[in-house]
Scaffold this motif. Structure first.
Motif, short mmCIF file in Angstrom:
data_model
loop_
_atom_site.label_atom_id
_atom_site.label_comp_id
_atom_site.label_asym_id
_atom_site.label_seq_id
_atom_site.Cartn_x
_atom_site.Cartn_y
_atom_site.Cartn_z
N THR A 187 62.57 -43.30 49.89
CA THR A 187 62.88 -42.38 48.90
C THR A 187 63.84 -41.49 49.76
OG1 THR A 187 61.10 -40.94 50.11
CG2 THR A 187 60.60 -41.95 48.31
N THR A 188 64.70 -40.68 48.84
CA THR A 188 65.61 -40.06 49.23
C THR A 188 65.46 -38.50 48.54
OG1 THR A 188 67.36 -40.66 47.43
CG2 THR A 188 67.51 -41.79 49.47
N PRO A 189 66.06 -37.62 48.95
CA PRO A 189 65.99 -36.10 48.25
C PRO A 189 66.32 -36.27 46.98
CG PRO A 189 66.43 -35.82 50.45
CD PRO A 189 66.54 -37.38 50.38
N SER A 190 67.67 -36.81 46.70
CA SER A 190 68.00 -36.83 45.48
C SER A 190 67.49 -37.76 44.32
CB SER A 190 69.63 -36.90 45.20
OG SER A 190 70.00 -38.05 45.60
N ASP A 219 71.68 -41.55 50.51
CA ASP A 219 71.57 -40.64 49.48
C ASP A 219 73.17 -39.76 49.50
OD1 ASP A 219 71.36 -38.28 47.80
OD2 ASP A 219 69.44 -37.92 48.63
N THR A 220 73.79 -40.41 48.70
CA THR A 220 75.23 -40.12 48.21
C THR A 220 75.23 -38.64 47.39
OG1 THR A 220 75.40 -41.35 46.25
CG2 THR A 220 76.10 -42.28 48.04
N VAL A 221 74.23 -38.13 46.94
CA VAL A 221 74.42 -36.92 46.33
C VAL A 221 74.20 -36.13 47.58
CG1 VAL A 221 72.98 -35.48 44.73
CG2 VAL A 221 73.27 -37.71 44.08
N CYS A 222 73.18 -36.01 48.30
CA CYS A 222 72.90 -35.19 49.46
C CYS A 222 73.58 -35.29 50.79
CB CYS A 222 71.39 -35.10 49.77
SG CYS A 222 70.33 -34.51 48.27
N ASP A 223 74.48 -36.22 50.52
CA ASP A 223 75.42 -36.87 51.71
C ASP A 223 74.57 -36.92 53.05
OD1 ASP A 223 77.63 -37.15 53.35
OD2 ASP A 223 78.05 -35.19 53.91
#
Length: 161
Positions: free
Chosen positions: A103-106, A145-149
């Motif tokens: 899982t990732t934050p975004s 997670d490319t959205v949250c870097d």
């Protein structure tokens, strides 16, 4: 003519004092708390400025910057973490490792299996030939997670049955 040159010079000086610092807004889901998100929106995610806005940072003396770096005064903006979850199985002569349960934050994920500098697969599942029972191979997995870097990496030991 001298006034025109002075005006151009003054305009350049004003431009050089402005900031080109901008950051692409990350969603609130990337951060540990609403406070972290609000600080991110206010200051950005630039640790070099020690939690200060660029204007505030420019006003600090070198001694004040040193004191801030050595103290716990600065607010650290906390992002949520990536959770890596890998399930392994063997089918015939092939070992499989599936990281789709991570899982990732975004909620957006990218994967890299293999060497840090030369990934051999970017799918959520990795496979390798099985060897004799009890033999194993280690493979590196990085989840992004490319959205949250954000990124997290681990070594996976794939053992033949």
């Amino acid at each position: 003519m001298a006034i025109q040159k002075f005006t151009k010079f003054a305009f350049l000086v004003v431009l050089s004092g402005t900031s080109a610092y901008t950051h692409a807004a990350m969603p609130e889901s990337c951060f540990q708390s609403k406070q972290d998100y609000d600080n991110y929106l206010k200051y950005g995610y630039d640790d070099d400025r020690l939690g200060r806005s660029e204007e505030e940072f420019r006003k600090l003396s070198p001694l004040e910057i040193l004191a801030l770096r050595e103290s716990a005064e600065r607010a650290i903006i906390q992002k949520k973490a990536i959770s890596i979850n890998v399930k392994q199985r063997q089918t015939g002569n092939t070992l499989y490792a599936d990281a789709s349960g991570s899982t990732t934050p975004s909620g957006q994920m990218a994967f890299a299996w293999g060497s840090q500098y030369s990934p051999s697969s970017t799918a959520s599942e990795f496979s390798t030939p099985a060897g004799s029972p009890g033999t194993y191979s280690n493979v590196r997995l990085a989840v992004y997670d490319t959205v949250c870097d954000l990124s997290a990496a681990t070594q996976i030991r794939m053992t033949s049955q």
